[in-house]
Design an enzyme around this catalytic site. Structure first.
Site, mmCIF file in Angstrom:
data_model
loop_
_atom_site.group_PDB
_atom_site.id
_atom_site.type_symbol
_atom_site.label_atom_id
_atom_site.label_comp_id
_atom_site.label_asym_id
_atom_site.label_seq_id
_atom_site.Cartn_x
_atom_site.Cartn_y
_atom_site.Cartn_z
ATOM 1 N N ASP A 35 0.837 -1.193 0.000
ATOM 2 C CA ASP A 35 0.000 0.000 0.000
ATOM 3 C C ASP A 35 0.874 1.245 0.000
ATOM 4 O O ASP A 35 2.095 1.162 -0.022
ATOM 5 C CB ASP A 35 -0.974 -0.007 1.189
ATOM 6 C CG ASP A 35 -0.241 -0.123 2.525
ATOM 7 O OD1 ASP A 35 0.793 0.553 2.695
ATOM 8 O OD2 ASP A 35 -0.712 -0.876 3.402
ATOM 9 N N LYS A 57 -4.692 2.711 -0.177
ATOM 10 C CA LYS A 57 -5.874 3.539 -0.008
ATOM 11 C C LYS A 57 -5.459 5.001 -0.026
ATOM 12 O O LYS A 57 -4.477 5.379 0.595
ATOM 13 C CB LYS A 57 -6.563 3.204 1.316
ATOM 14 C CG LYS A 57 -7.023 1.748 1.390
ATOM 15 C CD LYS A 57 -7.460 1.373 2.792
ATOM 16 C CE LYS A 57 -7.814 -0.104 2.881
ATOM 17 N NZ LYS A 57 -8.154 -0.513 4.251
ATOM 18 N N MET A 172 -3.483 8.644 12.259
ATOM 19 C CA MET A 172 -4.537 8.859 11.254
ATOM 20 C C MET A 172 -5.635 9.789 11.776
ATOM 21 O O MET A 172 -6.821 9.565 11.527
ATOM 22 C CB MET A 172 -5.153 7.513 10.828
ATOM 23 C CG MET A 172 -4.135 6.523 10.303
ATOM 24 S SD MET A 172 -4.819 4.865 10.045
ATOM 25 C CE MET A 172 -5.061 4.329 11.753
#
Length: 516
Positions: A35, A57, A172
């Protein structure tokens, strides 16, 4: 036969921060599933024949749902493949590795979890913030900040978390920074509590914003500070002003394109990394021993006349390495050249000779043909023979000057420089995005071949693509080639060495930084 899946933590972003075990798993993989939080540079360690699958993502879209990733790992392993699932940071810290592993267990597939360095501690460290400190914080909490406010309230007991530990780390959580700050203040944290957001920590794009619980949300909004970032809350943030070691490195924030052959690039790559920059390898040349019948015949003829030469002149490390290979290939005893004195154009070439037990008598002050000739001129005698060990693109200046002094100069091409066939597409994307700050050229062939590679990649006017990038040339000959091609060279060292080139780049970038 079933395959095996390695669930590997890639570390916080800097490719050097992956574990030894993680690197081993990359090298043995048939398929790598990765990723965006795993450094693309790690893919350079993957076998050329291995498959690469991007499942990352982005903030505005999901390339592949987690359930689909889980099933993909199963499907690949059922095909008998060795799969390395590369995940940013540590796979067990908000990496959903449990979900992936559970499905592997259900399907009877062998797996291994390989821990990684979590961004929760590495990213603050690169910003000069130790997450614990004897005087300020003896404990820490790691909390996800990615969920919606409703889920955050459900999953986080703010009344307990707020004051449970000396340092709070939120991963995050940039988009929720206002809500997080509000909850912490409502549950007892002082509005003046220091807060730091570190974006893309350990990478060339690293950026740090510091504030307090009271004003950090306003600062983030005003600067349009974007994720991904690690949020640090606590008194340890104040250590940053004293300990910000990474940002003080000369090449911090600098991405440098390395165009020389991969086999030669290691020294330059290492120096760039040591100075805090990010090297991007984009080899545009390859060195191959000559192979045409007339070329091999010329080598055999010169070796057959070994005892007639008064000088052996080497103008590159490649020439030394290829010369030694040809000695072995032809069965020639190097002692047949015992009459000849050996001269080298520069310290790296001399070092390559000395490593092979060949003593170098002459080393010029200027590391190019003109300097070598100037060093030898007083010892040249009419009627002497000199064997020039070189590549097919070597300049004609030196043999011409030797002949003008009555020396029989025999030019021997032992290797050839060809256009490299395989380049990293992601590096080309960085060039097109303007994300490369310096392009290095270590020879004229790297200039011409980079432009040719870019043309073959669909860039009709590569010199315009490079117009906004600083060009660093190793010396005047290479600079002249770049200028003739329409490039503006802004960096050139006084000595034509990799060390001097790197130092010149660092000095140039630091000067720019001091000018703001």
């Amino acid at each position: 036969m079933l395959g095996k899946v390695y669930l590997v933590g890639a570390g916080p972003g800097n490719p050097k921060l992956i574990t030894v075990r993680g690197l081993e798993c990359l090298k043995k993989a048939d398929v790598v599933v990765y990723d965006r939080l795993a450094s693309p540079r790690l893919l350079a360690h993957v076998r050329p024949d291995a498959e690469r699958v991007y499942v990352g993502k982005l903030p505005d879209r999901h390339t592949m749902k987690q359930e689909e990733i889980n099933q993909l790992l199963v499907d690949l392993a059922l095909q008998g493949k060795v799969v390395t699932r590369l995940k940013g940071g540590d796979p067990t810290i908000f990496g959903r590795v449990g979900e992936e592993a559970e499905l592997l267990v259900e399907n009877g597939i062998e797996f291994e979890i390989v821990p990684g360095i979590t961004s929760a501690i590495a990213v603050p460290a690169y910003a000069g913030i130790p997450v614990t400190h004897r005087d300020f914080a003896s404990s820490l909490s790691i909390v996800t900040g990615h969920e919606s406010p409703e889920k955050l309230d459900f999953s986080i007991h703010w009344d307990k978390v707020t004051n449970a530990t000396g340092t709070l780390i939120f991963l995050m959580g940039v988009a929720k920074i206002g809500y997080i700050s509000e909850q912490l203040m409502q549950h007892g944290k002082s509005p003046s509590t220091p807060v730091a957001l570190v974006r893309w920590g350990t990478r060339v794009e690293q950026e740090t914003m510091v504030g307090t619980l009271e004003n950090i949300a306003e600062k983030v909004a005003a600067a349009n500070f974007q994720p991904p970032a690690v949020i640090v809350v606590g008194e340890v943030v104040n250590q940053r002003e004293t300990l910000r070691w990474f940002e003080k490195k000369p090449l911090f924030g600098t991405r440098v394109l390395v165009t020389r052959a991969r086999a030669q690039a290691s020294d330059l790559v290492q120096l760039i990394e040591e100075l805090g920059g990010e090297p991007c390898e984009y080899p545009v040349i390859e060195m191959k021993d000559v192979s045409k019948p007339e070329q091999t015949a010329a080598i055999e003829r010169a070796f057959g006349e070994a005892d007639t030469f008064d000088w052996l002149l080497f103008t590159s490390v490649n020439g030394v390495e290829s010369f030694v290979r040809w000695l072995r290939r032809t069965g020639t005893d190097v002692r047949r050249f015992s009459k000849a004195r050996i001269a080298a154009v520069g310290p790296k070439t001399a070092e390559a000779l000395q490593e092979r037990g060949l003593a170098v008598e002459e080393l010029p002050a200027q590391y190019r043909q003109e300097g070598l000739f100037e060093r030898l001129e007083g010892e040249l005698v009419q009627g002497q023979r000199a064997l020039l060990i070189r590549g097919d693109l070597a300049r004609e200046w030196l043999p011409r000057e030797l002949r003008s002094r009555g020396v029989d100069a025999v030019e021997l091409d032992v290797y050839e420089t060809v256009l490299a066939e395989h380049q990293d597409e992601m590096v080309l994307e960085l060039l097109q995005e303007g994300a490369v700050h310096v392009v290095t050229f270590t020879s004229s062939s790297t200039v011409t071949n980079l432009l040719e590679v870019l043309r073959r990649s669909g860039i009709e006017q590569p010199e315009q693509l490079l117009a906004g990038t600083q060009i660093a040339s190793i010396g005047p000959i290479t600079t002249a080639t770049a200028q003739e091609a329409g490039l503006r060279v802004s960096i050139e060292p006084e000595e034509a060495t990799i060390e001097a080139l790197t130092a010149a780049i660092a000095a140039h970038r630091m000067a720019q930084r001091s000018e703001g």
